[in-house]
Structures are given as C-alpha cells and as structure tokens.
Design a protein around this motif. Structure first.
Motif, PDB file in Angstrom:
ATOM      1  N   GLN A   1      26.586 140.035  88.003  1.00  0.00           N
ATOM      2  CA  GLN A   1      26.336 138.561  88.491  1.00  0.00           C
ATOM      3  C   GLN A   1      25.838 138.871  90.085  1.00  0.00           C
ATOM      4  O   GLN A   1      26.599 139.730  90.731  1.00  0.00           O
ATOM      5  CB  GLN A   1      27.547 137.935  88.553  1.00  0.00           C
TER       6      GLN A   1
ATOM      7  N   CYS B   1      19.291 129.568  76.990  1.00  0.00           N
ATOM      8  CA  CYS B   1      19.295 131.010  76.471  1.00  0.00           C
ATOM      9  C   CYS B   1      18.596 130.842  74.960  1.00  0.00           C
ATOM     10  O   CYS B   1      18.414 132.325  74.743  1.00  0.00           O
ATOM     11  CB  CYS B   1      20.949 131.593  76.214  1.00  0.00           C
TER      12      CYS B   1
ATOM     13  N   CYS C   1      21.191 125.376  74.433  1.00  0.00           N
ATOM     14  CA  CYS C   1      21.478 126.218  75.642  1.00  0.00           C
ATOM     15  C   CYS C   1      20.063 126.783  76.140  1.00  0.00           C
ATOM     16  O   CYS C   1      19.087 127.179  75.166  1.00  0.00           O
ATOM     17  CB  CYS C   1      22.363 127.284  75.520  1.00  0.00           C
TER      18      CYS C   1
ATOM     19  N   ASN D   1      31.414 129.923  75.560  1.00  0.00           N
ATOM     20  CA  ASN D   1      29.994 129.083  76.079  1.00  0.00           C
ATOM     21  C   ASN D   1      29.248 130.332  75.823  1.00  0.00           C
ATOM     22  O   ASN D   1      29.346 131.196  75.282  1.00  0.00           O
ATOM     23  CB  ASN D   1      30.167 128.903  77.435  1.00  0.00           C
TER      24      ASN D   1
ATOM     25  N   ASP E   1      31.247 138.475  77.297  1.00  0.00           N
ATOM     26  CA  ASP E   1      30.832 138.640  78.397  1.00  0.00           C
ATOM     27  C   ASP E   1      29.442 137.725  78.458  1.00  0.00           C
ATOM     28  O   ASP E   1      28.805 137.773  77.669  1.00  0.00           O
ATOM     29  CB  ASP E   1      30.604 139.832  79.062  1.00  0.00           C
ATOM     30  N   THR E   2      29.615 137.033  79.664  1.00  0.00           N
ATOM     31  CA  THR E   2      28.230 136.105  79.960  1.00  0.00           C
ATOM     32  C   THR E   2      27.119 137.382  80.294  1.00  0.00           C
ATOM     33  O   THR E   2      27.205 138.082  81.146  1.00  0.00           O
ATOM     34  CB  THR E   2      28.261 135.309  81.173  1.00  0.00           C
TER      35      THR E   2
ATOM     36  N   THR F   1      26.959 134.438  75.540  1.00  0.00           N
ATOM     37  CA  THR F   1      27.895 135.512  75.317  1.00  0.00           C
ATOM     38  C   THR F   1      27.411 136.597  74.639  1.00  0.00           C
ATOM     39  O   THR F   1      26.881 136.313  73.506  1.00  0.00           O
ATOM     40  CB  THR F   1      29.180 134.682  74.915  1.00  0.00           C
TER      41      THR F   1
ATOM     42  N   TYR G   1      30.469 129.901  83.661  1.00  0.00           N
ATOM     43  CA  TYR G   1      30.227 131.250  82.886  1.00  0.00           C
ATOM     44  C   TYR G   1      31.340 131.949  83.025  1.00  0.00           C
ATOM     45  O   TYR G   1      31.951 132.481  84.309  1.00  0.00           O
ATOM     46  CB  TYR G   1      28.884 132.034  83.572  1.00  0.00           C
TER      47      TYR G   1
ATOM     48  N   ASN H   1      22.500 130.027  86.876  1.00  0.00           N
ATOM     49  CA  ASN H   1      23.499 130.708  86.462  1.00  0.00           C
ATOM     50  C   ASN H   1      23.912 132.028  87.778  1.00  0.00           C
ATOM     51  O   ASN H   1      24.841 132.548  87.288  1.00  0.00           O
ATOM     52  CB  ASN H   1      23.558 131.262  85.124  1.00  0.00           C
TER      53      ASN H   1
ATOM     54  N   THR I   1      22.413 137.573  80.205  1.00  0.00           N
ATOM     55  CA  THR I   1      21.077 137.154  80.001  1.00  0.00           C
ATOM     56  C   THR I   1      20.336 138.177  79.893  1.00  0.00           C
ATOM     57  O   THR I   1      20.659 139.353  80.488  1.00  0.00           O
ATOM     58  CB  THR I   1      20.981 136.316  81.124  1.00  0.00           C
TER      59      THR I   1
ATOM     60  N   TRP J   1      24.253 132.538  71.187  1.00  0.00           N
ATOM     61  CA  TRP J   1      23.212 131.719  71.666  1.00  0.00           C
ATOM     62  C   TRP J   1      23.146 130.050  71.056  1.00  0.00           C
ATOM     63  O   TRP J   1      24.110 130.065  70.206  1.00  0.00           O
ATOM     64  CB  TRP J   1      21.699 132.385  71.661  1.00  0.00           C
TER      65      TRP J   1
END
Length: 321
Positions: free
Chosen positions: A317, A115, A113, A175, A193-194, A178, A310, A205, A196, A109
């Motif tokens: 997703q 996040c 961001c 980014n 991997d992305t 992750t 992402y 996103n 949240t 993070w």
C-alpha cells in the motif's frame, strides 16, 4: 415448513425440532450417540439438544461448533460452517482439489466492485505464469450469478460464483478485492489480503498494483511470499453471525420479502459494520445501486469510525493520490 440453508444447499424441513429417526445436518442417531461417518457425539453431550419431540436444530448446530440464525416467522434458518481449527490449510471447494501441486491465487471480486475491471489482468497473469505451475481461481461474490456472467466471458482460468456466500465465509472475506495465496500442498502461503492487479482505482484505494504483481511473480517463480503470515485470519463470532443474517436476508430478498430482509441486514450491519461483502454485496438484490449514495454513506460511516475499507493494510500500500 422451514427452509434450511446449510452446506451450500436449500432443504425443506418440517420445523426447528427435527423428529427422531431423521438425520440432522448429516448426523444420524445411534445407540451410543449421533454419528457422521467415523465421527460421533456421545449421547450425554447430545442430550443438551434433545427434547421430548426431537432434536433442536439450532442447539444441535451449536454442539457442532456451527452458529445458526433462525427466523421461524419467515420460515427460514441458516446454519454456518464449523469453526475451522486448522487455519493454515486452504478450505476446499469447487476446482481447488484438482489444482493440488500448483500455486494458486484465489481472487475474490464482484460485479458491484470496480475490481471487476482487474479480471483481464488476472487472466494475463494466469497465462503468463502457468508454465511455472501457477493458476488463478476467481470467486465472484455476486448473489445473482447472472451479474457475474458478462465479466467472465472469454476467461480461461477456473472461476466460480459464490451466490450463497459460503466461500466468503470459509475464507473470512469481508470486502473485495481480496486475494489468498495457496501453496502446492494446499496450505496458506499468504492470507486474505487486499490486492489489485491494475491501478484503475488507485486514487480511491491507495494500492500499488505494480508492487503487488511483482510480489506475486517473486512468489510464483522464486518461492518468496514476502510475509511470515501463513494462516487465514479467523473470523470473530459476530462476523460469522453477521454472514448468516446476510444469508437469510439474501433468501428473503429473492422471495420478495423486503421488510423482513431489512431486519436481517440491519442485524448484520450492527454485528460487523465493516463486512461490505454483505452490506454492499446484497444491494443489487434489494434494488439499491451498489455504486450509489448508500454505498458512499457506508464508506463515510466506516471512515468516521476509523474502520478501514481495505483490510488489512498490505505491504504494497502507498498513500493515495
């Protein structure tokens, strides 16, 4: 004098040609070659990096499988990590060796961001699932540790700040957010991997934190990772080189050499335009708002080129909106 940025350290060296008798990146010259512990490079191979005056640092790094970016005019050289041949094992750093035997969610993070608002939710998961042999380890990609500090207050899970970008390099993180899942044996259970932990920015996103967190709980409690991927996605040579340009740029920005830093940032963007950990992550050091017009200009640039923000698209997703 030249500042050498390597292995998480800053060392002063006399030049890019290291005199014989001095170690080079921890390797020492022996009668039969260059050695570091039990590992040795035979003399006939090392000869490619040797000159009449000493050892060419950049060429020697190449023999070790390590890229380098040198800016002798600015007095700095950065040497990257070796190419990792074993991609199914999690590279060790900081608290990871002490967590062997536990399942780990390695959460990347940054304060630049959105996040950062997920950290309390990750802390809750750390406490909730701790009894199942689970731990969160958060890694801030802030180049200034002070920027991460306020967001870490009150958290109990292990947390580190990757100010020199070395951990992001080890895990090929381009980014945030992750997340990497690591099994009790220190192997990759799910690669970078992305992911949240809240839906705070779902409209931007398109990610479902409900799906992601449910998948994490299944893995921790039942052992089901939901994927057959068990190796980190390897960086390309250009991605690795871009990170080194970013490391040099960060060093130059801290020294107030904005113009020189700009050249390296431009080189990084040309090599790896999708690496927002470099392009956006260095904005605060350059005095640029990471939530401002420049960031959205980069987003538009990537979207126009068909490069997703992402990466890669995870199985949790959903369509945004």
């Amino acid at each position: 004098m030249i500042t050498l940025l390597a292995d998480g350290r800053e060392d002063a060296i006399d030049g890019l040609v290291v005199p014989y008798g001095a170690p080079v990146l921890g390797w020492e010259r022996k009668p039969h070659g260059w050695c570091r512990g039990e590992a040795c490079i035979p003399s006939f191979r090392a000869a490619a990096a040797e000159t009449a005056d000493g050892v060419d640092l950049v060429a020697f790094a190449g023999l070790l499988g390590r890229q380098a970016v040198a800016d002798p005019d600015e007095g700095v050289v950065a040497v990257g990590e070796p190419v990792e041949p074993v991609l199914d094992r999690a590279p060790e750093f900081g608290p990871l060796p002490g967590l062997r035997g536990a399942k780990v969610a390695l959460v990347f993070w940054a304060s630049w961001c959105g996040c950062r608002y997920d950290l309390p939710a990750w802390e809750e998961l750390h406490r909730e699932l701790g009894g199942y042999g689970f731990s969160v380890v958060s890694v801030s990609l802030d180049r200034d540790p002070d920027h991460a500090g306020e967001w870490l207050a009150g958290l109990t899970h292990p947390a580190v700040v990757d100010a020199d970008g070395r951990i992001a390099e080890l895990y090929n993180v381009v980014n945030v957010p992750t997340v990497v899942w690591i099994d009790p044996d220190g192997r990759i259970a799910r690669p970078q991997d992305t992911m949240t932990a809240t839906d705070t920015f779902r409209s931007m996103n398109g990610l479902s934190s409900e799906r992601a967190v449910a998948a994490l709980r299944r893995w921790v409690i039942e052992g089901d990772t939901g994927t057959e991927l068990r190796e980190l996605r390897a960086p390309t040579a250009d991605e690795r080189l871009a990170r080194l340009h970013g490391r040099v740029a960060a060093w130059l920005l801290r020294a107030g050499r904005t113009a020189a830093a700009g050249r390296h940032l431009a080189a990084a963007a040309a090599l790896a335009p999708h690496d927002l950990a470099v392009r956006r992550g260095l904005m605060p050091l350059a005095g640029v708002d990471p939530f401002g017009e420049e960031y959205f200009r980069i987003r538009e640039e990537l979207e126009a080129a068909g490069i997703p923000i992402y990466r890669p698209l995870p199985d949790w997703q959903e369509a945004a909106g």
